[in-house]
Write a protein that holds these residues in place. Sequence first.
Motif, mmCIF file in Angstrom:
data_model
loop_
_atom_site.group_PDB
_atom_site.id
_atom_site.type_symbol
_atom_site.label_atom_id
_atom_site.label_comp_id
_atom_site.label_asym_id
_atom_site.label_seq_id
_atom_site.Cartn_x
_atom_site.Cartn_y
_atom_site.Cartn_z
ATOM 1 N N ASP A 1 8.901 -12.206 10.985
ATOM 2 C CA ASP A 1 8.774 -12.884 10.274
ATOM 3 C C ASP A 1 8.110 -11.657 9.210
ATOM 4 O OD1 ASP A 1 10.752 -14.475 10.726
ATOM 5 O OD2 ASP A 1 8.364 -15.551 12.234
ATOM 6 N N ASN A 2 7.158 -11.269 9.191
ATOM 7 C CA ASN A 2 6.620 -10.198 8.245
ATOM 8 C C ASN A 2 7.679 -9.873 7.696
ATOM 9 O OD1 ASN A 2 4.709 -7.218 6.952
ATOM 10 N ND2 ASN A 2 3.802 -9.099 7.381
ATOM 11 N N GLY A 3 8.869 -8.857 8.092
ATOM 12 C CA GLY A 3 9.889 -9.076 7.047
ATOM 13 C C GLY A 3 10.611 -9.708 6.214
ATOM 14 N N ILE B 1 5.184 -2.876 -1.111
ATOM 15 C CA ILE B 1 5.220 -4.175 -0.363
ATOM 16 C C ILE B 1 5.570 -3.527 1.044
ATOM 17 C CG2 ILE B 1 5.236 -6.261 -0.099
ATOM 18 C CD1 ILE B 1 5.969 -6.747 -3.549
ATOM 19 N N ASP B 2 4.291 -3.332 2.064
ATOM 20 C CA ASP B 2 4.561 -3.433 3.139
ATOM 21 C C ASP B 2 5.196 -4.756 3.599
ATOM 22 O OD1 ASP B 2 4.366 -2.730 5.372
ATOM 23 O OD2 ASP B 2 1.909 -3.079 5.643
ATOM 24 N N GLY B 3 5.895 -5.025 4.008
ATOM 25 C CA GLY B 3 5.938 -6.551 5.027
ATOM 26 C C GLY B 3 6.918 -5.394 6.779
ATOM 27 N N LEU B 4 6.351 -4.679 7.026
ATOM 28 C CA LEU B 4 7.284 -3.687 8.113
ATOM 29 C C LEU B 4 6.506 -4.527 9.031
ATOM 30 C CD1 LEU B 4 6.387 -0.255 7.870
ATOM 31 C CD2 LEU B 4 8.565 -1.492 7.343
ATOM 32 N N PHE B 5 5.607 -4.804 10.167
ATOM 33 C CA PHE B 5 4.866 -5.593 10.383
ATOM 34 C C PHE B 5 3.105 -6.481 10.692
ATOM 35 C CE2 PHE B 5 6.653 -1.598 12.742
ATOM 36 C CZ PHE B 5 7.689 -2.376 13.130
ATOM 37 N N GLY B 6 3.302 -7.324 10.754
ATOM 38 C CA GLY B 6 1.753 -8.268 10.563
ATOM 39 C C GLY B 6 1.210 -8.836 11.999
ATOM 40 N N ALA C 1 -0.645 -4.755 1.369
ATOM 41 C CA ALA C 1 0.100 -5.138 2.499
ATOM 42 C C ALA C 1 0.073 -6.655 3.172
ATOM 43 C CB ALA C 1 -0.635 -5.018 3.843
ATOM 44 N N LEU C 2 2.202 -7.572 2.850
ATOM 45 C CA LEU C 2 1.348 -8.727 3.565
ATOM 46 C C LEU C 2 0.829 -8.920 5.023
ATOM 47 C CD1 LEU C 2 5.246 -9.541 2.298
ATOM 48 C CD2 LEU C 2 2.730 -8.944 0.841
ATOM 49 N N ASP C 3 -0.209 -9.367 4.766
ATOM 50 C CA ASP C 3 -0.643 -10.120 6.469
ATOM 51 C C ASP C 3 -1.494 -9.209 6.775
ATOM 52 O OD1 ASP C 3 -1.654 -12.607 7.704
ATOM 53 O OD2 ASP C 3 0.034 -12.264 8.811
ATOM 54 N N VAL C 4 -1.525 -8.000 7.141
ATOM 55 C CA VAL C 4 -2.234 -6.992 7.872
ATOM 56 C C VAL C 4 -1.804 -5.796 7.032
ATOM 57 C CG1 VAL C 4 -2.319 -6.649 10.130
ATOM 58 C CG2 VAL C 4 -2.236 -8.873 9.923
ATOM 59 N N PRO C 5 -2.336 -4.366 7.264
ATOM 60 C CA PRO C 5 -1.094 -3.495 7.232
ATOM 61 C C PRO C 5 -0.810 -2.986 8.603
ATOM 62 C CG PRO C 5 -3.642 -3.559 6.814
ATOM 63 C CD PRO C 5 -3.325 -4.482 7.231
ATOM 64 N N SER C 6 0.606 -2.395 8.288
ATOM 65 C CA SER C 6 1.416 -2.343 9.244
ATOM 66 C C SER C 6 0.948 -1.004 10.197
ATOM 67 C CB SER C 6 2.617 -1.535 8.515
ATOM 68 O OG SER C 6 3.640 -2.928 8.291
ATOM 69 N N GLY C 7 0.746 -1.244 11.469
ATOM 70 C CA GLY C 7 0.011 -0.658 12.698
ATOM 71 C C GLY C 7 -1.356 -0.605 12.561
HETATM 72 K K LIG Z 1 2.723 -5.520 6.931
#
Ligand SMILES: [K+]
Length: 528
Positions: free
Chosen positions: A67-69, A133-138, A171-177
């Motif tokens: 859903d981060n994606g 815009i980073d929406g890989l993982f939250g 980063a959306l929600d959390v920086p991925s990783g």
């Molecule tokens: K993210």
Amino acid sequence: MNPAAPSNSFTHALYRKAEIRAIEAAAIADLPAGELMRAAGKAASELVQTKFTPRDGAILILAGPGDNGGDALETGQLLAARGYTVDIALCADSLLYSAAANLSLQQARASRATFISLEQILENQAPAYALVIDGLFGIGLSRAITADSVFGQLIQHINQLAEKFAIPILALDVPSGLDADTGQVIGPQGVAIEANTTLSFIADKVGLHTAAGRDYAGRVLIDSLGVADNHFPPPSGILSHAAMFAGLLPARRLDSHKGSYGEVMVIGGAHGMMGAAILAASAALYCGAGRVYVGFIDAAPAYDAQHPELMCRMAAELDFSKACVVIGPGLGNSELTASLLARALQQAPYVVIDADALNLIASSAPLRALLLARSQSLKSSIMTPHPLEAARLLGISTAQVQADRWQAALDLASQFQATIILKGAGSIIATSQQPLCINTSGNPALASGGTGDVLAGVCGALLAQQMAANDAARMAVWLHGCAADQLVEHACDAIGLTASELIPAIRNCLNQQQKKHSKPQRFQPLSK
Ligand SMILES: [K+]
Ligand SMILES: NC(=O)C1=CN([C@@H]2O[C@H](COP(=O)(O)OP(=O)(O)OC[C@H]3O[C@@H](n4cnc5c(N)ncnc54)[C@H](OP(=O)(O)O)[C@@H]3O)[C@@H](O)[C@H]2O)[C@@H](O)CC1
């Protein structure tokens, strides 16, 4: 945007992933399907418009498998609709998307955004992107993104391009990783996005503010996504901020004297380490303690030439029964120091346990028992471990402490029944039964010898002035960090700050804080 979630009292609230999931689940039950993802996309696209405005270059959107994606796709289609040039890299099997993410994907496909492949990004060495815009993982990241995996290569490539071409990353929600609970990059070989700004959803998260979190998250903004107040439980943690210290140190009465402001005794300064005790004692003096003694271990100088106000004695001569004893700076480890610590734990109404005194407690069951007995007799104790000292106290490794600083601070507070300051980036202040507090001030200029001694002295001065241990610890850490921030900004820049310079700067911060919240003067000077 829905500014910081959700009302003033929660502005500085911090939650862990499980709590965010519970809030999300409760909120979803009240809302039309997909509403939170729509709100996330709206918040992110408005932020881009107001704060980034990269009209003259394309925006690259990385959309991951969860859903981060979905949040990223929603953001992408809204930005495309507002006339931005948007490239979307879909890094997911869309068949596995939730219904909400799928809807956002369909809308993004129908928009003017261009879908590009991972290969196109990885081959691209000189992109014209104005923003990524980073929406890989939250908060759903469940295992390491290893450097050699596809996601790992993508993340490293983006970090390198961003650094080389000064491209900001949102980063959306959390920086991925990054683990949103611990502030650590997951896995020994793990990699994470190094964002300039993180827009985090529903509520703020512990891991964005401690350990490596501050480096990876950059500036943190919160959008509650409109989740109603009643879905938020009392927070398990808070971020420190100036207003929480208002009125903690009462304004000085005209009818007062040195006896009104307590007595601090710094015990330490063994041979070769006298400076540590003097730093702690000077800090106590500059933070308003009425009388400050330094109790030396091996030999006491007649006086301290720079601070003749300090009363230099042999530690064994001092009576601890009415004092705030700050024990540890330059203390060393001997039978004498263990017996001094035992006496301080038994007699002193307030103690600050630092440095070598922490190591003595870690290795001695009788000293632990004396420390625990203090909480039953309502005597205040603050312990100020750095991660290695914390590891010794808990009987684990430093890496284990750092892997979950929040939990380590909680464990220390409950095992030792004391107020804990777990030092390091995003220092954590923990006391049983109270929300944990992550300090927000300070910078890497503090990474120099003696600054810990200064912190112990500030804690001592505030305790001696009758502040409750939890308040004293929170305020001391905050003042210490503010002083470093002010010095770095106005005086010395980031390299070469000394512990001695910090002390008068802490006094300034303390007085500024007092002035801001003090009553107006009774007498104003007559104008000429
Ligand atoms: K993210
Ligand atoms: N629900 C809502 O309405 C709202 C949700 N919101 C947003 O959703 C986010 C949480 O969404 P989420 O739970 O889908 O998790 P997310 O972080 O996107 O990724 C999970 C996916 O990643 C995969 N995966 C994990 N680790 C991996 C790895 N190392 N390498 C490769 N794959 C890995 C994992 O696969 P699995 O572990 O199942 O194999 C799964 O497919 C939250 O942060 C916020 O942005 C908010 O907008 C509020 C409204």
